[in-house]
Design an enzyme around this catalytic site. Structure first.
Site, PDB file in Angstrom:
ATOM      1  N   ASN A  92      -7.896  10.606  53.020  1.00 58.37           N
ATOM      2  CA  ASN A  92      -6.677  11.360  53.268  1.00 58.37           C
ATOM      3  C   ASN A  92      -6.949  12.420  54.334  1.00 58.37           C
ATOM      4  OD1 ASN A  92      -4.554  13.284  53.122  1.00 58.37           O
ATOM      5  ND2 ASN A  92      -4.097  12.682  51.021  1.00 58.37           N
ATOM      6  N   LYS A 101      -4.998  14.564  55.783  1.00 58.45           N
ATOM      7  CA  LYS A 101      -4.398  15.872  55.516  1.00 58.45           C
ATOM      8  C   LYS A 101      -5.281  16.679  54.564  1.00 58.45           C
ATOM      9  CE  LYS A 101       0.442  14.600  56.303  1.00 58.45           C
ATOM     10  NZ  LYS A 101       1.792  14.505  55.695  1.00 58.45           N
ATOM     11  N   ASP A 159     -10.025  15.328  42.550  1.00 54.87           N
ATOM     12  CA  ASP A 159      -8.889  14.572  42.041  1.00 54.87           C
ATOM     13  C   ASP A 159      -7.859  15.612  41.659  1.00 54.87           C
ATOM     14  OD1 ASP A 159      -7.551  12.185  41.485  1.00 54.87           O
ATOM     15  OD2 ASP A 159      -7.968  12.372  39.349  1.00 54.87           O
ATOM     16  N   TYR A 205       3.707  16.279  46.158  1.00 58.51           N
ATOM     17  CA  TYR A 205       4.846  16.846  45.431  1.00 58.51           C
ATOM     18  C   TYR A 205       5.195  18.259  45.891  1.00 58.51           C
ATOM     19  CZ  TYR A 205       3.932  12.936  42.244  1.00 58.51           C
ATOM     20  OH  TYR A 205       3.742  11.692  41.709  1.00 58.51           O
ATOM     21  N   ASP A 206       4.597  18.728  46.972  1.00 61.01           N
ATOM     22  CA  ASP A 206       4.831  20.097  47.454  1.00 61.01           C
ATOM     23  C   ASP A 206       6.310  20.452  47.624  1.00 61.01           C
ATOM     24  OD1 ASP A 206       2.170  20.840  47.463  1.00 61.01           O
ATOM     25  OD2 ASP A 206       1.867  20.460  49.600  1.00 61.01           O
TER      26      ASP A 206
END
EC number: 3.6.1.66
Length: 204
Positions: free
Chosen positions: A11, A13, A75, A160-161
């Site tokens: 990822n 980001k 995680d 989910y930000d």
């Protein structure tokens, strides 16, 4: 000379976010961070743990074993009170496919659409692990409590930000600048704690 440290994620980001947090905590010249993209033949590692901590350690152990580098893995996910703490470790694949942020977010919103505002609490949780080639292991956890909104707000962040309003905040995590988010987020808290361990384990 910078110490090389593997972040066991593909990822990009998340890689940028961790580099930013570690640079601030340790100094920009202290750590040379590499990701799984630097190892083209690196296999997918099944996240078979039932807790965030178990999954973080699984990924970090595999990275240290395969590359011989000190390895950090995390995680993280969202735990929604009205869903009995789910999606939890299944946050990234809640809608079926892995990493479809939009579908995952919309499914959570649909599942709690009839839940009253007073019961829409939740938390972002992050477990971060450091595993060294000599077998030493460290595990820390960070948490950010907040409320799950009914619609997206903001274009920043990821996951989910856009639907998470942290306690004491007037803007969602997706409406915060990267520095503002790092200061209060679950991942920011966990990785600042882990940075203290990294500083001891990877001395200058």
């Amino acid at each position: 000379m910078s110490a090389r440290l593997l972040l066991a994620t593909a990822n990009k980001k998340k890689l940028v976010e961790l580099q930013r947090i570690l640079d601030q905590a340790l100094g920009a010249e202290r750590i040379a961070l590499v990701g799984l993209g630097d190892f083209p033949d690196y296999p997918d590692v099944p996240e078979t743990g039932l807790t965030f901590g178990e999954n973080a350690l699984i990924k970090a152990r595999e990275g240290a074993k395969r590359t011989g580098l000190p390895t950090v893995a995390d995680d993280s996910g969202i735990a929604v009170d009205a869903l009995n703490g789910m999606p939890g470790v299944f946050s990234a694949r809640w809608s079926g496919g892995h990493g479809n942020d939009g579908a995952n977010l919309e499914l959570v919103l649909a599942q709690i659409s009839d839940v009253g505002d007073e019961h829409r609490g939740g938390a972002f949780v992050c477990a971060a692990a450091l595993v060294l080639p000599n077998g030493r292991e460290h595990l820390v956890e960070g948490k950010q409590r907040g409320t799950i909104l009914r619609a997206r707000r903001g274009e920043g962040g990821f996951g989910y930000d856009p639907i998470f309003l942290g306690e004491g905040q007037t803007r969602t995590n997706a409406e915060l600048s990267p520095a503002e988010k790092d200061a209060i987020s679950h991942r920011g808290k966990a990785f600042r704690e882990l940075a203290k361990v990294i500083a001891k384990e990877l001395p200058r």
